[in-house]
Design a protein around this motif. Structure first.
Motif, short mmCIF file in Angstrom:
data_model
loop_
_atom_site.label_atom_id
_atom_site.label_comp_id
_atom_site.label_asym_id
_atom_site.label_seq_id
_atom_site.Cartn_x
_atom_site.Cartn_y
_atom_site.Cartn_z
N ALA A 72 0.83 -1.20 0.00
CA ALA A 72 0.00 0.00 0.00
C ALA A 72 0.87 1.25 0.00
O ALA A 72 1.89 1.32 0.69
N ALA A 73 0.50 2.23 -0.82
CA ALA A 73 1.18 3.52 -0.95
C ALA A 73 2.53 3.43 -1.65
O ALA A 73 3.27 4.40 -1.70
N SER A 74 2.86 2.27 -2.23
CA SER A 74 4.08 2.16 -3.03
C SER A 74 3.86 2.85 -4.38
O SER A 74 2.75 3.27 -4.71
N THR A 75 4.93 2.99 -5.17
CA THR A 75 4.80 3.59 -6.49
C THR A 75 3.80 2.82 -7.34
O THR A 75 2.95 3.40 -8.02
N SER A 76 3.90 1.50 -7.29
CA SER A 76 2.98 0.68 -8.07
C SER A 76 1.55 0.89 -7.62
O SER A 76 0.63 1.09 -8.43
N ASP A 77 1.33 0.90 -6.30
CA ASP A 77 -0.02 1.05 -5.76
C ASP A 77 -0.57 2.45 -5.98
O ASP A 77 -1.79 2.65 -6.07
N THR A 78 0.32 3.43 -6.09
CA THR A 78 -0.10 4.82 -6.30
C THR A 78 -0.52 5.07 -7.74
O THR A 78 -1.50 5.75 -8.01
#
Length: 323
Positions: free
Chosen positions: A148-154
Motif C-alpha cells: 500500500a502507498a508504493s509507487t505501483s499502488d499509487t
C-alpha cells in the motif's frame, strides 16, 4: 636527516588522521536505508547499498523493509530514516504537500543524492490464465499492486483505469503476491520495480508465466496522462520474453535528509558514483546509477554534499535544485 624526515612524515600522518577523525565527529554512528517489500528490486538494491556504505565507511548500517517510496519520503523527512529510495512521481507529490501519507504537509527535508534506474510498469500473469494483453484482463480480475502507498499502488491502478480495466485491488509484498498468483488467489500482478524483478524471476523458474506489454496506443495514452516515459523491457531480462516488451517507466533516486552532515553525504555520493562495478554487484539495474543521469531529477533539491561531489567532477547542478 632521515630521522627528521621520518618524524615529519609521522607528524603529517597524525595531523591527517586527526583531521579525518574531526571531519567525522558529526557523522551519525549508524544509519538505515528505507527500501520496500522483500521480493522487489528496492529491497535488494537498498540493502546492498546500505551494506556497501557501512563496509566502506566503517559505520553500522543496513536496509529496512518499508512500504516503498511514499513511506521512505515521509520517514526521511521526519528524520526517522537517514537514507531511502524513491521515484520521481511520489517525490513531486511529497514536496508539494500532496503525499497520500501526509496530505497538506510539504516534505521539504528530503534531498536527492544520485540516480538509480528507471522503474518499468509491467504486468505478469500465469500462462494458463488466457491473459495475453491488457485488453484480455477480465472485468473484476483481482490484481496485486504491491505494498500500500508504493509507487505501483499509487500509479498502476490509475493507469489501468485509464485503459478501461475494471478490477479488485489487492496489496502485499511482491513475494507474497507472487505466491498468491501461483496459487490462483489473484489473477494478475501489476509491478512497478526495477528489472529484473526478483519475484518475477522466481515465478518463471517455478511455473509458466506471461509478461504483458503495452500496445503502442496504450503506451501513448498513459504517457499523455501520467508522469512516465516510454520504456522497452529487454528480452534478455527474463527467460519468458522472446523479444523486447513495450512498457512505461519512472526514474528512481536515492534520497537523504537535507540536514545530514555535508561531509557524510559527500562521502556516500563519492563512494556510490565512483564504484559502479560494486554497485552493479548489488543489482544489475545499477548500470544506470551513473552521474550522467542526474538530469532526470527535476523535482528534489540535491543535498549540498552531493552537489559538492558533482561540481568537483564537472557535473552541473541547476541553481533551482540547490539548497
Amino acid at each position: 636527516m632521515r630521522l627528521l624526515s621520518t618524524k615529519l612524515l609521522a607528524g603529517t600522518l597524525l595531523v591527517a588522521a586527526s583531521a579525518s577523525a574531526q571531519d567525522k565527529s558529526d557523522w551519525p554512528e549508524s544509519f538505515t536505508v528505507g527500501t520496500a517489500s522483500q521480493g522487489g528490486t528496492y529491497f535488494v538494491y537498498g540493502s546492498g547499498w546500505a551494506n556497501l556504505i557501512a563496509d566502506e565507511l566503517g559505520l553500522s548500517g543496513g536496509g529496512e523493509v518499508t512500504g516503498g517510496p511514499n513511506q521512505n519520503l515521509a520517514l526521511v523527512h521526519t528524520g526517522d530514516l537517514a537514507l531511502g529510495l524513491t521515484t520521481m512521481g511520489p517525490a513531486a507529490e511529497a514536496l508539494a504537500g500532496e503525499s497520500p501519507l501526509a496530505p497538506g504537509v510539504p516534505m521539504d527535508n528530503v534531498c536527492a543524492l544520485f540516480p538509480m534506474y528507471e522503474t518499468p510498469f509491467s504486468i505478469t500473469t500465469l500462462a494458463d490464465s488466457g491473459i495475453e494483453s491488457i485488453a484480455d484482463i477480465p472485468d473484476g480480475a483481482s490484481i496485486g499492486f504491491g505494498p500500500a502507498a508504493s509507487t505501483s499502488d499509487t500509479y498502476f491502478p490509475a493507469i489501468l483505469e485509464e485503459l478501461g480495466v475494471n478490477f479488485e485491488r489487492r496489496n502485499g509484498g511482491w513475494n507474497d503476491l507472487g505466491g498468491q498468483l501461483q496459487d490462483g488467489l489473484i489473477d494478475v500482478i501489476a509491478f512497478a520495480a526495477g528489472i529484473p524483478i526478483p519475484a518475477v524471476s522466481q515465478l518463471e523458474v517455478q511455473t509458466d508465466i506471461n509478461i504483458i506489454e503495452f500496445t503502442e496506443e496504450e503506451q501513448a495514452q498513459v504517457i499523455e496522462a501520467f508522469p512516465v516515459s516510454p520504456f522497452m523491457i529487454p528480452a534478455s531480462t527474463y527467460q519468458t520474453l522472446e523479444e523486447d516488451a513495450r512498457a512505461v517507466s519512472m526514474w528512481n533516486f536515492t534520497i537523504a535528509g537535507c540536514d545530514l552532515p555535508e561531509d557524510f553525504v559527500y562521502e556516500i555520493t563519492k563512494l556510490s558514483m565512483e564504484n559502479n562495478d560494486k554497485m552493479m554487484d548489488i543489482h544489475r539495474s545499477a548500470a544506470t546509477s551513473v552521474p550522467e543521469n542526474i538530469q532526470y531529477n527535476t523535482v528534489l533539491p540535491f543535498h549540498p554534499g552531493a552537489v559538492r561531489w558533482y561540481e568537483e567532477n564537472g557535473y552541473e547542478i541547476p541553481d533551482d535544485l540547490k539548497l
